[in-house]
Write a protein that holds these residues in place. Structure first.
Motif, PDB file in Angstrom:
ATOM      1  N   HIS A 267       0.221  -1.490  -0.302  1.00 34.85           N
ATOM      2  CA  HIS A 267      -0.259   0.188  -0.016  1.00 34.85           C
ATOM      3  C   HIS A 267       0.645   1.168   0.177  1.00 34.85           C
ATOM      4  CE1 HIS A 267      -3.626   2.692   0.605  1.00 34.85           C
ATOM      5  NE2 HIS A 267      -2.628   3.415   1.477  1.00 34.85           N
ATOM      6  N   THR A 268       2.045   1.053   0.780  1.00 39.48           N
ATOM      7  CA  THR A 268       2.934   1.918   0.934  1.00 39.48           C
ATOM      8  C   THR A 268       3.364   2.780  -0.329  1.00 39.48           C
ATOM      9  OG1 THR A 268       2.809   2.013   2.978  1.00 39.48           O
ATOM     10  CG2 THR A 268       4.499   3.280   2.252  1.00 39.48           C
ATOM     11  N   ILE A 270       2.214   1.448  -3.718  1.00 35.26           N
ATOM     12  CA  ILE A 270       1.213   2.433  -4.351  1.00 35.26           C
ATOM     13  C   ILE A 270       0.943   4.681  -3.455  1.00 35.26           C
ATOM     14  CG2 ILE A 270      -1.627   2.585  -4.523  1.00 35.26           C
ATOM     15  CD1 ILE A 270      -1.138  -0.640  -3.995  1.00 35.26           C
ATOM     16  N   THR A 271       1.014   4.101  -2.648  1.00 31.27           N
ATOM     17  CA  THR A 271       0.180   5.847  -2.525  1.00 31.27           C
ATOM     18  C   THR A 271       1.596   6.005  -2.991  1.00 31.27           C
ATOM     19  OG1 THR A 271      -0.499   5.140  -0.314  1.00 31.27           O
ATOM     20  CG2 THR A 271       0.752   6.872  -0.409  1.00 31.27           C
ATOM     21  N   GLN A 310      -3.198  -2.768 -11.641  1.00 33.97           N
ATOM     22  CA  GLN A 310      -4.190  -3.998 -10.484  1.00 33.97           C
ATOM     23  C   GLN A 310      -5.462  -4.005 -11.017  1.00 33.97           C
ATOM     24  OE1 GLN A 310      -6.661  -2.141  -7.420  1.00 33.97           O
ATOM     25  NE2 GLN A 310      -4.855  -1.168  -6.390  1.00 33.97           N
ATOM     26  N   GLN A 356      -7.452   6.770   3.256  1.00 35.59           N
ATOM     27  CA  GLN A 356      -6.532   5.305   3.433  1.00 35.59           C
ATOM     28  C   GLN A 356      -6.704   4.022   3.855  1.00 35.59           C
ATOM     29  OE1 GLN A 356      -3.805   6.650   6.298  1.00 35.59           O
ATOM     30  NE2 GLN A 356      -2.353   5.293   5.775  1.00 35.59           N
ATOM     31  N   ASN A 359      -8.752   1.918   0.552  1.00 39.66           N
ATOM     32  CA  ASN A 359      -7.534   1.991   0.215  1.00 39.66           C
ATOM     33  C   ASN A 359      -6.562   0.843   0.239  1.00 39.66           C
ATOM     34  OD1 ASN A 359      -7.940   3.938  -2.319  1.00 39.66           O
ATOM     35  ND2 ASN A 359      -6.876   5.760  -2.055  1.00 39.66           N
ATOM     36  N   GLU A 360      -6.646   1.155   1.974  1.00 41.97           N
ATOM     37  CA  GLU A 360      -5.480  -0.246   2.254  1.00 41.97           C
ATOM     38  C   GLU A 360      -6.152  -1.571   1.868  1.00 41.97           C
ATOM     39  OE1 GLU A 360      -3.106   1.839   5.705  1.00 41.97           O
ATOM     40  OE2 GLU A 360      -5.091   1.080   5.971  1.00 41.97           O
ATOM     41  N   GLU A 361      -7.910  -1.649   2.843  1.00 44.09           N
ATOM     42  CA  GLU A 361      -8.331  -2.501   2.362  1.00 44.09           C
ATOM     43  C   GLU A 361      -8.530  -2.935   0.772  1.00 44.09           C
ATOM     44  OE1 GLU A 361     -12.911  -3.997   3.771  1.00 44.09           O
ATOM     45  OE2 GLU A 361     -12.440  -1.615   3.614  1.00 44.09           O
ATOM     46  N   LYS A 362      -8.768  -2.348  -0.247  1.00 42.39           N
ATOM     47  CA  LYS A 362      -8.817  -2.720  -1.484  1.00 42.39           C
ATOM     48  C   LYS A 362      -7.573  -3.253  -2.058  1.00 42.39           C
ATOM     49  CE  LYS A 362      -8.906  -0.880  -6.108  1.00 42.39           C
ATOM     50  NZ  LYS A 362      -9.288   0.249  -6.893  1.00 42.39           N
ATOM     51  N   ASP A 363      -6.142  -2.472  -1.676  1.00 45.48           N
ATOM     52  CA  ASP A 363      -5.145  -3.074  -2.126  1.00 45.48           C
ATOM     53  C   ASP A 363      -4.880  -5.041  -1.281  1.00 45.48           C
ATOM     54  OD1 ASP A 363      -4.598  -0.611  -3.575  1.00 45.48           O
ATOM     55  OD2 ASP A 363      -3.487   0.405  -1.999  1.00 45.48           O
ATOM     56  N   PHE A 364      -4.992  -4.779  -0.095  1.00 45.16           N
ATOM     57  CA  PHE A 364      -4.386  -6.068   0.280  1.00 45.16           C
ATOM     58  C   PHE A 364      -5.335  -7.147  -0.401  1.00 45.16           C
ATOM     59  CE2 PHE A 364      -2.307  -3.502   3.026  1.00 45.16           C
ATOM     60  CZ  PHE A 364      -0.855  -3.597   3.011  1.00 45.16           C
TER      61      PHE A 364
END
Length: 426
Positions: A267-268, A270-271, A310, A356, A359-364
């Motif tokens: 996630h970091t 991607i950010t 993604q 945030q 996004n974190e939930e989506k990315d992981f």
């Protein structure tokens, strides 16, 4: 209570016993890990103060970072030699190079060639990428200023007065002057004390330390009042131009600090990559350096593309080819964007705007197998810092195997249950 004599041999035996205990625990951890989670590897080369050469290696598995220690080598160490050392270190834990499909390294040609030869993925350390961008900003800052001299903020008279690199050179000279003069340093400290402030020293740029140029310029700017009081020549410095350099380099410093955190994962990454694309479209002095560096190291990188996209498609780092109408991408660097040299959105504001938590939930959910992924190879750098402390001037002749064992214990003992032998480390 009586204590027996402690000899070097008894300490060495206790450390050796602790080393084998931790090694056995790491093996158990790797055997019981979730096989669906990808193992990642990070490594770099380092030369000690007595010119001994090492490869520092970190393994990321079972949601833990595991230090594999230092591997000593003599003479030239190219991609083939690095691969041999990695193979030997992984063999101790019943792993092969095929078990580690992702290598996170700096942008050196030799370490990148290791991944190509082994046919595994290489992800360039984003902290090193940002450091390269910062260096390019300093090199190109005058060229960019002249290229956009028609802008209202850059008149011809301003450009003729003094260049950005001349301002940086003046700051370097004054910092060096103060560093060589205890009398000037004492005056600087006394001036701050008289104002009721805690004394601060000028910082010196270090070519091997990330963001050291920004730290030097920012500290010089912070102490302007006291420096002008001590030395009248400093009053002639173009402080506005110095401030504009700090404005440009500041966001890069924020990105580096975010990447240095222990939990800096997918996630970091991607950010930070999206933020680089955003500020490239907001500031002319960042656009060219970000474009050139990302073109070379990120645009064709499959992991970078997978994280940003993604969808498994590939596209240019700064120019989306997959964006759909219902999914607008505000990070695209458009040529017709109205540039602002003094206003760059901060990283913290950008993270807040991106929601945030969502996004974190989506990315992981998109990348559950990348829970061990790291956005930067900062751990080997920290390993080298610890090694410099361990092998100081009084212990410069320490055996390489002893140094590797000691840093291995120091970095890994907190991962597992404390044993009675751990008291030896104190």
């Amino acid at each position: 209570m009586k204590f027996g004599k402690v000899s070097y041999d008894s300490i060495d035996e206790s450390l050796e016993s602790l080393y084998h205990q931790i090694t056995a625990q790491i093996k158990t951890l790797l055997v019981t890990r979730n096989k669906k989670e990808v193992i990642c590897l990070s490594y770099d080369k380092w030369t000690s103060m007595d010119n001994k050469k090492f490869i520092g290696v970190y393994l990321y598995a079972a949601k833990k970072k595991i230090c594999l220690g230092l591997s000593h080598y003599v003479g030239h160490c190219g991609s083939e030699e690095i691969a041999i050392h990695l193979k030997d270190m992984l063999k101790l834990y019943d792993l092969t190079l095929r078990d580690v499909p992702i290598h996170i390294t700096d942008c050196g040609a030799d370490v990148r060639k290791v991944a190509r030869d082994l046919e595994v993925f290489n992800f360039p350390c984003l902290a090193h990428i940002i450091n390269l961008i910062a260096k390019r900003v300093v090199v190109d800052i005058d060229t960019v200023a002249n290229e956009f001299s028609d802008d209202e903020e850059y008149s011809e008279t301003q450009l003729e007065e003094v260049s950005y690199n001349e301002v940086i050179s003046v700051v370097r000279n004054f910092t060096s002057k103060f560093g060589r003069s205890p009398a000037l340093l004492d005056k600087l400290a006394q001036a701050q004390i008289m104002k009721g402030e805690k004394p601060k020293k000028l910082l010196t740029e270090s070519p091997t330390r990330w963001n050291s140029l920004f730290d030097m310029l920012k500290r010089f700017l912070e102490l302007r009042e006291f420096l002008e009081f001590i030395d009248d020549d400093i009053k002639n410095l173009d402080w506005d131009r110095l401030n504009s350099i700090c404005v440009v380099l500041g966001p890069l410093k924020d990105c580096t600090q975010l990447l240095e955190k222990a939990e800096a994962g997918a996630h970091t990454a991607i950010t930070v990559m999206k933020y680089l694309r955003l500020i490239a479209g907001c500031n002319k002095q960042l656009m060219l350096p970000i474009r050139d560096v990302t073109d070379k190291h990120l645009s064709s990188n499959p992991i970078a593309n997978a994280l940003l996209n993604q969808r498994g498609k590939f596209y240019h780092f700064l120019k989306d080819t997959y964006a759909e109408p219902e999914e607008p991408d505000i990070m695209v660097a458009e040529q017709e964007h109205s540039y602002t040299s003094t206003r760059i959105i901060s990283l913290s504001d950008f993270i807040a705007q991106q929601s945030q938590e969502q996004n974190e939930e989506k990315d992981f959910n998109m990348f559950p197998h990348l829970v061990n992924f790291r956005a930067a190879s900062v751990d080997p750098e920290r390993l080298f810092s610890l090694s410099r402390i361990s092998q100081n001037f009084l212990q410069c002749r320490m055996n390489p195997s002893t140094l590797s064992r000691n840093v291995f214990i120091s970095k890994n003992e907190s991962l597992f249950t404390k044993t009675n032998d751990n008291t030896v480390m104190s």
